[in-house]
Design a protein around this motif. Structure first.
Motif, PDB file in Angstrom:
ATOM      1  N   ALA A  71       0.711  -1.312  -0.167  1.00  0.00           N
ATOM      2  CA  ALA A  71       0.014  -0.308   0.311  1.00  0.00           C
ATOM      3  C   ALA A  71       1.114   1.304  -0.120  1.00  0.00           C
ATOM      4  O   ALA A  71       0.894   2.193  -0.239  1.00  0.00           O
ATOM      5  N   ILE A  72       1.641   1.088   0.534  1.00  0.00           N
ATOM      6  CA  ILE A  72       2.596   2.075   1.096  1.00  0.00           C
ATOM      7  C   ILE A  72       3.053   2.404  -0.635  1.00  0.00           C
ATOM      8  O   ILE A  72       3.566   3.797  -0.745  1.00  0.00           O
ATOM      9  N   CYS A  73       3.839   1.476  -1.110  1.00  0.00           N
ATOM     10  CA  CYS A  73       4.152   2.375  -2.098  1.00  0.00           C
ATOM     11  C   CYS A  73       3.515   1.962  -3.679  1.00  0.00           C
ATOM     12  O   CYS A  73       3.730   1.702  -4.625  1.00  0.00           O
ATOM     13  N   GLY A  74       2.056   2.138  -3.205  1.00  0.00           N
ATOM     14  CA  GLY A  74       1.388   2.401  -4.365  1.00  0.00           C
ATOM     15  C   GLY A  74       1.354   0.874  -5.280  1.00  0.00           C
ATOM     16  O   GLY A  74       0.184   0.792  -6.057  1.00  0.00           O
ATOM     17  N   LEU A  75       1.414  -0.029  -4.960  1.00  0.00           N
ATOM     18  CA  LEU A  75       0.994  -0.996  -5.132  1.00  0.00           C
ATOM     19  C   LEU A  75      -0.419  -1.588  -5.045  1.00  0.00           C
ATOM     20  O   LEU A  75      -1.102  -2.698  -5.807  1.00  0.00           O
ATOM     21  N   LEU A  76      -1.227  -0.957  -4.358  1.00  0.00           N
ATOM     22  CA  LEU A  76      -2.419  -2.026  -3.537  1.00  0.00           C
ATOM     23  C   LEU A  76      -3.154  -0.361  -2.608  1.00  0.00           C
ATOM     24  O   LEU A  76      -3.398  -0.160  -2.414  1.00  0.00           O
ATOM     25  N   LYS A  77      -4.299  -0.383  -3.510  1.00  0.00           N
ATOM     26  CA  LYS A  77      -5.353   0.562  -2.823  1.00  0.00           C
ATOM     27  C   LYS A  77      -6.286   0.033  -1.713  1.00  0.00           C
ATOM     28  O   LYS A  77      -6.836  -0.437  -1.728  1.00  0.00           O
ATOM     29  N   PRO A  78      -5.841   0.947  -1.302  1.00  0.00           N
ATOM     30  CA  PRO A  78      -6.519   0.954   0.653  1.00  0.00           C
ATOM     31  C   PRO A  78      -7.713   0.914   0.400  1.00  0.00           C
ATOM     32  O   PRO A  78      -7.789   1.850  -0.378  1.00  0.00           O
ATOM     33  N   SER A  79      -8.900  -0.072   1.311  1.00  0.00           N
ATOM     34  CA  SER A  79     -10.663   0.146   1.268  1.00  0.00           C
ATOM     35  C   SER A  79     -11.049   1.005   2.445  1.00  0.00           C
ATOM     36  O   SER A  79     -12.261   2.018   2.525  1.00  0.00           O
ATOM     37  N   GLY A  80      -9.911   1.841   3.082  1.00  0.00           N
ATOM     38  CA  GLY A  80     -10.056   3.025   4.318  1.00  0.00           C
ATOM     39  C   GLY A  80      -8.979   3.304   4.317  1.00  0.00           C
ATOM     40  O   GLY A  80      -7.813   2.964   4.448  1.00  0.00           O
ATOM     41  N   GLY A  81      -9.193   4.396   4.832  1.00  0.00           N
ATOM     42  CA  GLY A  81      -8.017   5.549   5.495  1.00  0.00           C
ATOM     43  C   GLY A  81      -7.807   6.058   4.386  1.00  0.00           C
ATOM     44  O   GLY A  81      -7.769   6.339   2.784  1.00  0.00           O
ATOM     45  N   GLN A  82      -6.123   6.260   4.993  1.00  0.00           N
ATOM     46  CA  GLN A  82      -4.570   6.578   4.067  1.00  0.00           C
ATOM     47  C   GLN A  82      -3.970   6.577   4.036  1.00  0.00           C
ATOM     48  O   GLN A  82      -2.914   6.232   4.855  1.00  0.00           O
ATOM     49  N   VAL A  83      -2.383   6.232   2.757  1.00  0.00           N
ATOM     50  CA  VAL A  83      -1.088   6.024   2.763  1.00  0.00           C
ATOM     51  C   VAL A  83      -0.751   7.620   2.756  1.00  0.00           C
ATOM     52  O   VAL A  83      -1.142   7.998   0.972  1.00  0.00           O
ATOM     53  N   LEU A  84       0.302   8.510   3.397  1.00  0.00           N
ATOM     54  CA  LEU A  84       0.769   9.265   2.675  1.00  0.00           C
ATOM     55  C   LEU A  84       2.459   9.303   2.795  1.00  0.00           C
ATOM     56  O   LEU A  84       3.148   8.765   3.420  1.00  0.00           O
ATOM     57  N   VAL A  85       2.739   9.462   1.938  1.00  0.00           N
ATOM     58  CA  VAL A  85       4.563  10.118   1.858  1.00  0.00           C
ATOM     59  C   VAL A  85       4.914  10.897   1.515  1.00  0.00           C
ATOM     60  O   VAL A  85       4.524  11.893   0.350  1.00  0.00           O
ATOM     61  N   ASP A  86       6.231  11.630   1.913  1.00  0.00           N
ATOM     62  CA  ASP A  86       6.054  13.074   2.546  1.00  0.00           C
ATOM     63  C   ASP A  86       4.795  14.494   2.465  1.00  0.00           C
ATOM     64  O   ASP A  86       5.082  14.804   1.433  1.00  0.00           O
ATOM     65  N   GLY A  87       4.265  14.165   2.783  1.00  0.00           N
ATOM     66  CA  GLY A  87       2.690  14.652   3.349  1.00  0.00           C
ATOM     67  C   GLY A  87       2.028  14.311   2.097  1.00  0.00           C
ATOM     68  O   GLY A  87       0.961  15.140   2.244  1.00  0.00           O
ATOM     69  N   LYS A  88       1.947  14.149   1.116  1.00  0.00           N
ATOM     70  CA  LYS A  88       1.160  13.434  -0.316  1.00  0.00           C
ATOM     71  C   LYS A  88       0.314  12.182   0.021  1.00  0.00           C
ATOM     72  O   LYS A  88       1.046  10.910   0.150  1.00  0.00           O
TER      73      LYS A  88
END
Length: 272
Positions: A71-88
Motif C-alpha cells: 500500500a505504501i509503494c502504491g501497488l495496492l489501493k486501501p479500502s479505507g484510510g490514507q497512505v501519505l509519503v512526504d505529506g502527499k
C-alpha cells in the motif's frame, strides 16, 4: 495583520515537528472474495515513520505486514484510510520509494555492476555520473573484485548485497524491505544485518523493515511495531534504546536486548 497567539503556537509546533517521511492514517485493507464477505487484512492502522528512522514491523504470518508495504509503494489501493509519503496521498507508486524483496530478482544477463546500475538508470542519475555512483556502492557494500561477476556466480548473501546496491542506486528517501534476509542461512543473515546497519548509518534513509525474526528486528531498528493476527492492528510499539553501532552477536548477552525481545514475544503470545 499581527499573528494571534494560536497562530504563533501552531507555527512553533510546525517548526518543531518535522513532517513524517511516511504516514498511515487509520488504514484499512480488504480483499474481495467471490460469494463471501471481503477478507479484512488490515484494520485501522495509524503509523508515522520519521526522516532517517529505521522501523521494524513484526507479527504472525498472514497478518498484513507485506500488504502494508504494498500500500505504501502504491501497488495496492486501501479500502479505507490514507497512505501519505512526504505529506502527499499515495495514488500511484511514489518515485522516492524503493522496495527490496526476499528474493533478490537480479537480472541474470547483467553483471554485478550492471545490476546496480539499473537502480541508477531508473532513479534518473545522469549517464555521466552512473559509473561513479556504481563504483561508490560497490566499495560501500564490499563487492570489489566482483564487478564483472554474473549473479549465478554469487552466494546468496552477495546476491542480496547487489540487490541492496541496486536499491541504494535508485536513491529512494524511503526504503521498504520485505523480509530481505529471510531465505538466507543464519550466519549469512547476521552478516547481512551488519551490512545493512553499516550502510544505513552511512546513508540514513528511512526504512520500514518487515521480518518474522524478533531478534533481528530489535538488533536493527530504532523502533519495533508489533502487529496482531489478521486483521492487523498495532498491539504495541517499542523504542529500541540500545547504543549504536550495534554488534548483533554481542547484543544477545545484553539484558536490555533480552528484556525487549521477551516483551515482544509476550505480546505475540497474547490472544487478540
Amino acid at each position: 495583520m499581527a499573528l494571534t497567539n494560536l497562530a504563533l503556537t501552531n507555527l512553533a509546533l510546525t517548526a518543531e515537528t518535522p513532517r513524517p517521511r511516511a504516514a498511515l492514517k487509520d488504514l484499512c485493507i480488504s480483499f474481495p472474495r467471490p460469494d463471501l464477505p471481503p477478507l479484512e487484512v488490515v484494520s485501522g492502522i495509524s503509523l508515522d515513520v520519521a526522516e532517517g528512522e529505521f522501523v521494524a514491523v513484526v507479527g504472525p504470518s498472514g497478518s498484513g505486514k507485506s500488504t502494508i508495504l504494498r500500500a505504501i509503494c502504491g501497488l495496492l489501493k486501501p479500502s479505507g484510510g490514507q497512505v501519505l509519503v512526504d505529506g502527499k496521498a499515495v495514488a500511484a507508486p511514489p518515485p522516492q520509494v524503493g522496495f527490496m524483496f526476499q528474493k533478490d530478482a537480479l537480472l541474470p544477463w547483467r553483471t554485478v555492476a550492471e545490476n546496480i546500475r539499473v537502480g541508477a538508470e531508473l532513479g534518473g542519475t545522469p549517464a555521466a555520473e552512473q559509473a561513479a555512483q556504481v563504483a561508490r556502492l560497490i566499495k560501500l557494500l564490499r563487492l570489489e573484485g566482483f564487478e564483472n561477476a554474473w549473479p549465478k556466480q554469487l552466494s546468496g548473501g552477495m546476491r542480496q548485497r547487489v540487490s541492496l546496491g541496486r536499491l541504494l542506486a535508485y536513491r529512494p528517501s524511503l526504503m521498504l524491505m520485505d523480509e530481505p534476509f529471510g531465505a538466507l542461512d543464519y550466519q549469512t543473515k547476521i552478516a547481512m544485518g551488519l551490512e545493512l546497519l553499516r550502510v544505513w548509518e552511512a546513508e540514513r534513509r528511512s526504512i520500514i523493515f518487515v521480518t518474522h525474526d524478533i531478534e533481528e528486528a530489535v538488533a536493527l531498528a530504532d523502533r519495533v511495531v508489533v502487529f496482531s493476527a489478521r486483521p492487523a492492528r498495532i498491539l504495541a510499539e517499542y523504542k529500541v534504546h540500545l547504543p549504536r553501532p550495534r554488534h548483533m552477536r554481542a547484543m544477545r548477552s545484553d539484558p536490555a536486548f533480552t528484556e525487549l525481545t521477551e516483551a515482544i514475544w509476550s505480546d505475540l503470545a497474547l490472544p487478540d
